[in-house]
Write an enzyme that holds these catalytic residues in place. Structure first.
Site, PDB file in Angstrom:
ATOM      1  CG  ASP A  51      -2.264   0.652   1.111  1.00 11.54           C
ATOM      2  OD1 ASP A  51      -2.175   1.904   1.160  1.00 11.54           O
ATOM      3  OD2 ASP A  51      -3.224  -0.079   0.540  1.00 11.54           O
ATOM      4  CG  ASP A  52       0.323   5.954   0.871  1.00 15.66           C
ATOM      5  OD1 ASP A  52       1.462   6.430   0.357  1.00 15.66           O
ATOM      6  OD2 ASP A  52      -0.765   6.797   1.397  1.00 15.66           O
ATOM      7  CE  LYS A  60      -6.268   0.613  -1.315  1.00 17.81           C
ATOM      8  NZ  LYS A  60      -5.683   0.217   0.160  1.00 17.81           N
ATOM      9  CG  ASP A  71      -6.551   5.669  -1.983  1.00 17.96           C
ATOM     10  OD1 ASP A  71      -7.701   5.977  -1.755  1.00 17.96           O
ATOM     11  OD2 ASP A  71      -5.649   5.314  -0.827  1.00 17.96           O
ATOM     12  CG  ASN A  98      -6.898   9.073  -0.059  1.00 21.84           C
ATOM     13  OD1 ASN A  98      -7.925   8.429   0.748  1.00 21.84           O
ATOM     14  ND2 ASN A  98      -5.771   8.371  -0.143  1.00 21.84           N
ATOM     15  CB  CYS A 123      -9.271   2.629  -3.041  1.00 24.96           C
ATOM     16  SG  CYS A 123      -9.088   3.089  -1.475  1.00 24.96           S
ATOM     17  CG  ASP A 129     -18.947   5.952  -9.788  1.00 24.89           C
ATOM     18  OD1 ASP A 129     -18.941   5.514 -11.083  1.00 24.89           O
ATOM     19  OD2 ASP A 129     -18.434   6.472  -9.235  1.00 24.89           O
ATOM     20  CD  GLU A 149      -5.818 -14.366  17.371  1.00 27.13           C
ATOM     21  OE1 GLU A 149      -6.613 -13.563  17.842  1.00 27.13           O
ATOM     22  OE2 GLU A 149      -4.229 -14.028  17.390  1.00 27.13           O
TER      23      GLU A 149
HETATM   24  C1  DGJ Z   1      -7.003   5.463   1.896  1.00 27.24           C
HETATM   25  C2  DGJ Z   1      -7.301   4.193   1.347  1.00 27.24           C
HETATM   26  O1  DGJ Z   1      -8.622   3.908   1.893  1.00 27.24           O
HETATM   27  C3  DGJ Z   1      -6.612   3.124   2.570  1.00 27.24           C
HETATM   28  O2  DGJ Z   1      -6.677   1.809   2.177  1.00 27.24           O
HETATM   29  C4  DGJ Z   1      -5.173   3.199   2.392  1.00 27.24           C
HETATM   30  O3  DGJ Z   1      -4.831   3.150   0.966  1.00 27.24           O
HETATM   31  C5  DGJ Z   1      -4.846   4.742   2.519  1.00 27.24           C
HETATM   32  N1  DGJ Z   1      -5.668   5.777   1.675  1.00 27.24           N
HETATM   33  C6  DGJ Z   1      -3.271   5.010   2.239  1.00 27.24           C
HETATM   34  O4  DGJ Z   1      -2.948   6.314   2.282  1.00 27.24           O
END
Ligand code: DGJ
Length: 743
Positions: free
Chosen positions: A368-369, A482, A484, A486, A531, A539, A619
């Protein structure tokens, strides 16, 4: 001499008289003739529905029926029900102008300042391809020559009708579109109960329900980006009855657009409902140049007599085949690095997470990020967005090294980008100040410490595609991206568009889609997740290019029951990424059993998002079992028909099931969300969608000891529908998953 004097007088008058007075000379009582056409009914039909468009002899078109087939469409040629004849009926695509005063789908401002448009049918045609019958109505305004095509794509097997319009300006001067909806639908019923979706960050797709009363109810987004934070461009409408999962005429609608939207429901004085849906005209009186056309996004409608369950199954079938990129495909289980490592990792951290993911039987690792930015390292959300070069202080060996390691362990590899955004603290922000969405002289507001790149600018589109392209090129072993996004737009403005700021909101999204077109032309097989701080871009506009969505940053299983239930009313489970995370949950602080977390995530595309090292041996063993059993039934989740059995909004229990198209296999998920009454009998879950005559063997999943007396036994579909399941839940946040196989 005389002639010269007259000419001079005309010239002086033209220069001195106000424009209005000059134009007034043209006003007469003459009208432009409307050619007569044959009165008839145009039927747009699917296997189980009919949309009837009545054409009168003037060529005006009205929607007179949408619902169950009513037989020969010609019955409606000179007759309609449900309208008050004193008020008339709205046209199939109502305009500002004409005799109808209800809400409009189209509002055009012409070069002379006039704003009336009256559309008449000039012709129609029908074509078909692969199970879709397309009916196109050609409409024209005889005074201004403006043309509109109304396009209805009838998806035969799925009972879905996708509607859009094409607006053409054949004139010599630009016109301005003040409202330019995709579709208008007129309905008659005794009552209309609207279910729609609201929510903010970490609380997306919550259910709101209301009985529509007279006047107008509007669902709208003005956020520019993150269009589905706040609400979603979709709804369920129960006609003549309260919301029901199983019974009664029900319409579901969804707009395929990732920007500002507006869906308005006007209940008029004659009790007709008119729904106008499309791009929101907010700050977007869109200029349509001479000779150009504007194609509106699709509004997707389905109708079912079997309640919201029937309507959403129709939409899901349509989505898997037409609405989602590679919609039928089973996407891999995965471990995502975000909640397990956030920005704090090195190559070593990643390799050990990959080892653990492989040990648990997961199929992909997603970084991820935090992997990029050298001069402005992305060690927090303060810096680095825009500078998409690898941070070699964190991963000196390179992305290919990590991706190849994942592949050597039998895992696929994915990586995160947020290409539409830039931190002020980045090289990109310094190099291209004119690429940032801004209004001259005003503060460029930050949100999550970032600004937005102006995707209406073709140079920015090239850059954004380049970010995607270069990231995929970091290794031949990248299988998943992924994507994103934000933040939303505030104080909008495009340096590129200059004085034409009315184009910004529309052309940002068109720019985004144009990048997505290039992405898919080059990378058709890549799995790409949409994301947006969780579920802020969920959508059917985006899903045409993306394989799945991240429905929420809220990974708490309790919260997810409501988010996933809401999402499932419109979107299929194959797009719903759902991850098992640590406890206490990072968003809510709730502590739930690991099995409950798995059982909630397993009703979508299962993944994990935690540090596996923090799990105990016990677990880990449960995780192995849950992942392996999921692989045994996930085809049902990805491709089966969804039946929602009990809503997490209504009571203490929640349940849903997926049934294979041939009805021979099913998986049932049951959850106890609250347990406050020790003497209460667990709700019996009455199963749906099974063949009553078949005998099904029931096998409970993910358990050490069974919680239902029927585990391992066989029952008829009729028994399971009538008697149902009654798992012995004796605590909150307990759950059970059963697989049913026809014998
Ligand atoms: C928002 C995303 O929804 C998270 O899953 C993650 O990827 C963060 N951004 C990373 O900055």
């Amino acid at each position: 001499m005389k002639l010269k004097t007259i000419a001079l007088a005309v010239l002086i008058a033209a220069a001195v008289l106000p424009a209005q007075a000059r134009k007034a000379k043209k006003f007469t009582h003459e009208t432009v003739a409307i050619p007569a056409v044959e009165a008839r009914v145009i039927a747009v039909e699917t296997a189980g529905t009919q949309l009837l468009l009545q054409v009168d002899s003037r060529g005006e078109v009205r929607t007179v029926h949408y619902g169950a087939p009513v037989g020969d469409p010609a019955q409606f040629t000179d007759f309609f029900t449900g309208f008050n004849h004193n008020f008339g009926a709205p046209n199939a695509y109502p305009t500002v102008g004409g005799r109808f005063n209800g809400q409009e789908a189209l509002h055009v401002e012409y070069p002379d300042g006039s704003q009336n448009t009256e559309l008449y049918l000039t012709g129609s045609e029908v074509s078909s391809r692969e199970g879709i019958v397309t009916t196109t109505l050609h409409m024209k305004d005889y005074v201004t020559a403006l043309e509109v095509d109304l396009v209805y794509d009838a998806h035969q097997a799925e009972d879905v009708i996708a509607m859009h319009s094409v607006i053409r300006n054949p004139g010599k001067k630009p016109v301005r579109l003040r409202n330019f909806a995709s579709a208008s639908l007129n309905l008659a019923a005794d009552s209309f109960e609207l279910t729609h979706f609201y929510g903010g960050w970490a609380t997306e797709m919550q259910i709101d329900r209301e009985l529509l009363t007279h006047d107008t109810k509007v669902l709208e987004s003005r956020r520019g980006t993150q269009n589905t934070q706040g609400n979603n461009p979709s709804f369920v409408l129960s006609l003549g009855h309260p919301f029901s999962e199983t019974d009664g005429a029900t319409i579901a609608g969804a707009l395929a657009w990732s920007g500002n939207f507006r869906i308005s429901f006007e209940l008029d004085q004659s009790d007709r409902l008119n729904i106008v849906s499309g791009i929101s005209p907010f700050a977007s009186h869109y200029p349509l140049a001479a000779g150009k056309s504007f194609t509106t996004p699709e509004m997707i409608y389905t109708w079912s007599a079997d309640g919201a369950g029937g309507a959403s199954r129709n939409l899901h079938r349509w989505a898997r085949k037409w609405g989602v990129w590679n919609g039928g495909q089973v996407n891999p289980t995965l471990l995502n690095s975000w909640e397990g490592a956030y920005f704090n990792f090195t190559t070593e951290t990643l390799l050990r997470m990959i080892d653990d993911a492989a040990d648990m039987g997961l199929e992909m690792f997603v970084l991820d990020d935090g992997w990029f930015g050298m001069q402005h390292p992305r060690n927090s959300d303060n810096a680095g967005l825009g500078d998409w070069e690898l941070n070699t202080r964190k991963i000196p060996e390179g992305i290919d090294y990590v991706a190849s390691y994942a592949h050597s362990k039998g895992l696929k590899f994915g990586i995160w980008i947020e290409p539409e955004m830039v931190n002020p603290d980045s090289n990109l922000a310094q190099a291209h100040p004119d690429w940032v969405v801004q209004s001259p002289g005003r503060e460029i507001y930050q949100s999550r410490n970032q600004w937005i790149l102006d995707l209406s600018n073709p140079a920015v589109q090239d850059f954004v595609f380049g970010v995607f392209d270069r990231t995929v090129s970091l290794s031949p072993n990248i299988d998943y991206i992924k994507w994103d996004c934000n933040r939303r737009v505030m104080s909008f403005g495009s340096p590129y568009l200059g004085a034409e700021q009315d184009r910004f909101y529309v052309e940002y999204i068109q720019g985004l889609y144009s990048v997505c077109e290039r992405m898919r032309a080059k990378y058709p097989k890549l799995i790409v997740q949409c994301c947006s701080a969780g579920g802020s871009r969920v959508d059917y506009g985006a899903l045409r290019y993306f394989n799945e969505v991240w429905p929420s940053d809220n990974s708490d299983a309790i919260s997810r029951t409501r988010i996933q239930w809401g999402t499932s009313l419109i979107y299929p489970a194959c797009v719903m990424a759902a991850h098992v995370s640590a406890v206490p949950n990072h968003q809510t602080g709730n502590v739930t059993p690991l099995k409950f977390r798995f059982d909630v995530a397993a009703s979508g595309r299962l993944g994990m998002e935690l540090q596996p090292k923090a799990l105990s041996a016990e677990e880990r063993a449960l995780a192995d079992r849950c992942i392996s059993s999921y692989k045994g039934y996930r085809e049902l989740v990805f491709g089966g028909d969804l039946y929602r059995l009990a809503s997490p909004y209504d009571g203490d229990f929640y349940a849903l099931m997926y049934v294979s198209p041939d009805k021979r296999r099913a998986v049932v998920f049951c959850y106890c969300l609250r347990f406050q009454n020790c003497s209460i009998a667990t709700h019996p879950f009455l199963l749906q969608g099974l063949d009553p005559a078949l005998s099904y063997k029931v096998t409970e999943q993910n358990v050490d000891s069974s919680c239902w007396w029927g585990d391992g036994r066989s029952f008829t579909g009729a028994f399971l529908a009538g008697g149902g399941f009654n798992p012995a839940f004796e605590k909150a946040n307990t759950s059970a998953v059963f697989v049913l196989e026809a014998q």
